[in-house]
Write an enzyme that holds these catalytic residues in place. Sequence first.
Site, short mmCIF file in Angstrom:
data_model
loop_
_atom_site.label_atom_id
_atom_site.label_comp_id
_atom_site.label_asym_id
_atom_site.label_seq_id
_atom_site.Cartn_x
_atom_site.Cartn_y
_atom_site.Cartn_z
CG HIS A 11 -1.86 1.19 1.07
ND1 HIS A 11 -1.88 2.03 2.17
CD2 HIS A 11 -2.68 1.51 0.54
CE1 HIS A 11 -2.83 2.69 2.22
NE2 HIS A 11 -3.49 2.60 1.18
CD GLU A 38 -2.75 2.65 -3.29
OE1 GLU A 38 -3.74 3.21 -3.49
OE2 GLU A 38 -1.94 2.70 -2.33
CG ASP A 40 -2.04 7.30 -3.13
OD1 ASP A 40 -3.15 6.66 -3.03
OD2 ASP A 40 -1.31 7.08 -1.96
CG HIS A 53 -2.76 9.55 0.55
ND1 HIS A 53 -3.26 10.23 1.65
CD2 HIS A 53 -3.41 8.43 0.29
CE1 HIS A 53 -4.42 9.83 1.81
NE2 HIS A 53 -4.51 8.67 1.12
CD GLU A 106 -6.40 5.84 -4.44
OE1 GLU A 106 -5.86 5.02 -3.47
OE2 GLU A 106 -7.21 6.77 -4.04
O1 G3P Z 1 -6.41 2.22 -3.02
C1 G3P Z 1 -6.70 1.66 -2.04
C2 G3P Z 1 -6.14 2.74 -0.91
O2 G3P Z 1 -5.00 3.22 -1.23
C3 G3P Z 1 -7.36 3.77 -0.91
O3 G3P Z 1 -7.15 4.52 0.23
O4 G3P Z 1 -6.52 6.57 1.15
O5 G3P Z 1 -4.92 5.28 1.24
O6 G3P Z 1 -5.41 6.18 -1.00
P1 G3P Z 1 -5.83 5.58 0.39
MG MG Z 2 -4.24 4.98 -2.30
#
Ligand code: G3P
Ligand code: MG
Length: 242
Positions: A11, A38, A40, A53, A106
């Site tokens: 993550h 994953e 952002d 993020h 993302e």
């Molecule tokens: O994509 C899953 C997760 O990353 C969504 O929440 O706020 O960590 O981007 P966040």
């Molecule tokens: Mg995310």
Amino acid sequence: MPIPLPRWFAHRGGGCLAPENTLAGIRLAARLGFKAVEFDVMLSGDGTPVLIHDERLERTTNGVGHVCETSDAQLFSLDAGAGEPIPRFEEAALLCRQLGLLANVEIKPATGFELPTAETVARLTGELWRDAPVQPLISSFSPAALEIARDLAPQIRRGILFELVPADWLAELRRLRAVSLHCAGDLLTDTVLAEASTEGIPVLCYTVNAEKQAKNLLERGVSAMFTDRLDLFAGETFSYKS
Ligand code: G3P
Ligand code: MG
């Protein structure tokens, strides 16, 4: 066609053992055996897609202010943790390709920047992974961003992303021609899991940092999970089929 999915996604690129959303985090995830990450993606003040993020710089960097108001010159001089710079999306994409990692991109638009962010990220995703053997997966909390991704880069798979899954999620998934449902693991209901199972749609949960929760979600039929705990789940990636 079933979607080949690793069980675990690192993550925010790296999680707890490296600064989040950095190339160091992605490298570490691969070194520890993760097959998927994953991260952002948001636009800088100059419209450059970068990995970060928050809409503001303070939590993850030594900068101040809004990402969308910060020039590239300023942004790339910042420390995103342990001396790591904020990566360009392009750099992260190339690294994932080199390492053979599945990337969950993302799209994380700053408020009011949904359209330009989605246009830039969707187009670039299509270009950066052209002919790549491991194709990425785009997700976003913004339905507008996913609509743009669907129209500009239809060949890139999409996942719809919620905190709490709404009752009409399946109609939304079909409208966006998405292939997977991403949601908060602690809010996921058995009703949603049953609907997804009937339709053959994989469910991916964030953010799973405890073994007990991981076991529970897997037993209930969740396909994959996003974790910050690279230390805890690294070994597990080897024991599950991707
Ligand atoms: O994509 C899953 C997760 O990353 C969504 O929440 O706020 O960590 O981007 P966040
Ligand atoms: Mg995310």
